[in-house]
Scaffold this motif. Sequence first.
Motif, PDB file in Angstrom:
ATOM      1  N   ARG A 265      34.378  50.731  38.789  1.00 26.99           N
ATOM      2  CA  ARG A 265      34.376  51.786  38.482  1.00 26.99           C
ATOM      3  C   ARG A 265      35.290  52.573  38.128  1.00 26.99           C
ATOM      4  N   LEU A 266      36.453  52.893  38.890  1.00 25.55           N
ATOM      5  CA  LEU A 266      37.799  53.231  38.467  1.00 25.55           C
ATOM      6  C   LEU A 266      38.265  53.319  37.046  1.00 25.55           C
ATOM      7  N   LEU A 267      38.207  52.297  36.419  1.00 27.09           N
ATOM      8  CA  LEU A 267      38.267  51.974  35.044  1.00 27.09           C
ATOM      9  C   LEU A 267      37.649  52.346  34.260  1.00 27.09           C
ATOM     10  N   ASP A 268      36.330  53.046  34.482  1.00 30.02           N
ATOM     11  CA  ASP A 268      35.326  53.293  33.736  1.00 30.02           C
ATOM     12  C   ASP A 268      35.735  55.145  34.155  1.00 30.02           C
ATOM     13  N   GLN A 269      36.240  55.620  35.207  1.00 25.97           N
ATOM     14  CA  GLN A 269      36.296  56.708  35.437  1.00 25.97           C
ATOM     15  C   GLN A 269      37.434  57.355  34.622  1.00 25.97           C
ATOM     16  N   TYR A 270      38.333  56.946  34.655  1.00 28.25           N
ATOM     17  CA  TYR A 270      39.234  57.151  34.143  1.00 28.25           C
ATOM     18  C   TYR A 270      39.575  56.360  32.647  1.00 28.25           C
ATOM     19  N   GLY A 271      38.250  56.066  31.798  1.00 27.95           N
ATOM     20  CA  GLY A 271      38.572  55.654  30.659  1.00 27.95           C
ATOM     21  C   GLY A 271      39.739  54.489  30.285  1.00 27.95           C
ATOM     22  N   CYS A 272      39.675  53.094  31.246  1.00 26.41           N
ATOM     23  CA  CYS A 272      40.986  52.221  31.336  1.00 26.41           C
ATOM     24  C   CYS A 272      40.144  51.076  31.054  1.00 26.41           C
ATOM     25  N   TRP A 273      40.787  50.160  29.563  1.00 27.46           N
ATOM     26  CA  TRP A 273      40.067  48.837  28.981  1.00 27.46           C
ATOM     27  C   TRP A 273      40.576  48.079  30.451  1.00 27.46           C
ATOM     28  N   LEU A 274      39.393  47.016  30.220  1.00 24.16           N
ATOM     29  CA  LEU A 274      39.312  46.202  31.327  1.00 24.16           C
ATOM     30  C   LEU A 274      40.071  44.259  29.970  1.00 24.16           C
ATOM     31  N   LEU A 275      40.740  43.946  30.401  1.00 24.89           N
ATOM     32  CA  LEU A 275      41.744  42.923  29.791  1.00 24.89           C
ATOM     33  C   LEU A 275      41.123  41.916  30.916  1.00 24.89           C
ATOM     34  N   GLU A 276      39.701  41.156  30.590  1.00 26.28           N
ATOM     35  CA  GLU A 276      39.658  40.127  31.622  1.00 26.28           C
ATOM     36  C   GLU A 276      40.234  38.463  31.433  1.00 26.28           C
ATOM     37  N   ASN A 277      41.270  37.681  32.258  1.00 26.01           N
ATOM     38  CA  ASN A 277      41.447  36.835  31.739  1.00 26.01           C
ATOM     39  C   ASN A 277      40.375  35.253  32.940  1.00 26.01           C
ATOM     40  N   ASP A 278      39.920  34.652  31.783  1.00 25.55           N
ATOM     41  CA  ASP A 278      39.007  34.303  32.487  1.00 25.55           C
ATOM     42  C   ASP A 278      39.155  32.632  31.805  1.00 25.55           C
ATOM     43  N   THR A 279      40.398  32.207  32.071  1.00 30.31           N
ATOM     44  CA  THR A 279      40.895  30.881  32.443  1.00 30.31           C
ATOM     45  C   THR A 279      40.615  29.546  32.967  1.00 30.31           C
ATOM     46  N   GLU A 280      40.581  30.391  34.059  1.00 27.26           N
ATOM     47  CA  GLU A 280      39.861  29.682  34.922  1.00 27.26           C
ATOM     48  C   GLU A 280      38.755  30.011  35.691  1.00 27.26           C
ATOM     49  N   GLY A 281      37.982  30.626  34.536  1.00 27.61           N
ATOM     50  CA  GLY A 281      36.813  31.723  35.841  1.00 27.61           C
ATOM     51  C   GLY A 281      36.277  30.843  36.031  1.00 27.61           C
ATOM     52  N   GLU A 282      35.683  29.582  34.947  1.00 27.03           N
ATOM     53  CA  GLU A 282      35.051  28.610  35.345  1.00 27.03           C
ATOM     54  C   GLU A 282      35.103  27.199  36.413  1.00 27.03           C
ATOM     55  N   LEU A 283      36.032  27.681  36.987  1.00 21.42           N
ATOM     56  CA  LEU A 283      36.621  26.418  38.286  1.00 21.42           C
ATOM     57  C   LEU A 283      36.090  26.716  39.170  1.00 21.42           C
ATOM     58  N   GLY A 284      35.485  27.535  39.594  1.00 21.51           N
ATOM     59  CA  GLY A 284      35.603  27.763  41.286  1.00 21.51           C
ATOM     60  C   GLY A 284      34.361  26.788  41.757  1.00 21.51           C
ATOM     61  N   PHE A 285      34.752  26.326  43.137  1.00 21.55           N
ATOM     62  CA  PHE A 285      34.304  25.034  43.507  1.00 21.55           C
ATOM     63  C   PHE A 285      32.653  25.431  43.316  1.00 21.55           C
TER      64      PHE A 285
END
Length: 467
Positions: A265-285
């Motif tokens: 919500r804050l990112l959208d409110q202030y028009g800030c881009w999200l750069l998502e780091n997904d390097t280990e996004g699929e390694l959750g137990f």
Amino acid sequence: MTLKGDRQTDFAYQAVYRYMINLINEVGTDARVKLPSLRQLSARLNVSISTVQYAYSLLEKEGRIYSVAKSGYYAWPIPTHPTGCTGGDLLERLYAGTRRPGMLVLSVDEPARQLSLDGPLLLLERELVRQYPRHLQPWSQPCGVWELRAALAARYTSSPTRCWQADDVYIGADLRGVLEILIEVLGLKGATVVVESPCDWSILRLLQESGVGIIELPYCHDSLDLTAFEQLLRNESVHLTLLSSRVSLPSGSVMSGGERLQVVRLLDQYGCWLLENDTEGELGFEQSVTALRDLANPERLMVFSTFEKVLGPEAPYGYLLSRYLSAELQRQFLLRAFRLSSIRQRALARLYQNGRVDQHLQALRRLLKEQASLMRPRLDEHLTDWVNYRMPVAGATFWLSSRQAVDMRQVFQHMLGHQVVIAPGELFSVSGLHQQHLRLSHTFDGQHNLDLALIELAQALKQAQVE
């Protein structure tokens, strides 16, 4: 020397790797030595350039070598008296320590270390070579082959409004190369970026070297300080925020669902881009956490990742997902001229399409969880008086904090003297955070006595206490 017929049970890159280890160990201990180019080594050893690239990527990841743009690869010098050297760059000393023979390296983050898809990948590649003879393999695909880009686009699509196309995916030789292009395309030199902390040191160093202004937003008990975050977005000229997709490593922090919604919500409110780091996004137990990209505004979103964390060293490529700036991204990838094996990319695509990657991920998550469970009683037995920690919920490492104020550099140096490499927490910050923390891998290979190493670590923490 030729590698054909040499130890047929090994993959070619492993033979190149062993050759380079011997070559590096022959050079002077404190001199900067330039190594053969990819083309020179390919001709010398009678292997493909891509095979040499894989071996060099592994050596660079281990901290044995480093690359200089438009110059080539160099071997890190080994200090003549490493245990007595306490000055200089901490990361360079860590890398030098990993190069010393006989070291127990507990500083690494290699989830696929003991369970990779190297074997199936190379077997599939050999099958595809027969289907696509060399003269039919196109090299003019600077952003990656269509099959792999389409497979990744499908994997990241979660709904009709959060969908990706093959043209939104860009594949490079490694993650660093992809991020360098992104920094150039976004014009981040001199710009301000908010980065979650702790953050992988390779990403932090790259941003620093590129002249990006970094503001660190630390995690505290699985939460970001959302009040501080909003103040930054309001008062600073923040171009984008770099956050992990699900679990923030090495801290293992996981924001609650409500906090994640507040962040987007804050990112959208202030028009800030999200750069998502997904390097280990699929390694959750446990894969129960919704990725940030599935909550954030898709109009201001980019995602980066790498195959290597999940699949192993034979898949070192990095990749980026972006719906925007396509013309400039294509131009920069064309200028960079990544010469990636089209056959290997097709083999990777097949592994995604036939479900083999998902099967591998299930087994890898189980193994990582088991290894973490085996590490826990050892930490409790040897370090319970000296550190606090939480069981990891993802990845291949533990994030420990000292119960007493200590000089963690002294701890690091003490352990080097006992042939053990740890990762001090300050490496994961650019502003002096996490100085009472350290990262330890739980994917140890069993060739060393881990219990003795942990006993020594307890002794080092005791001796390094400060008033």
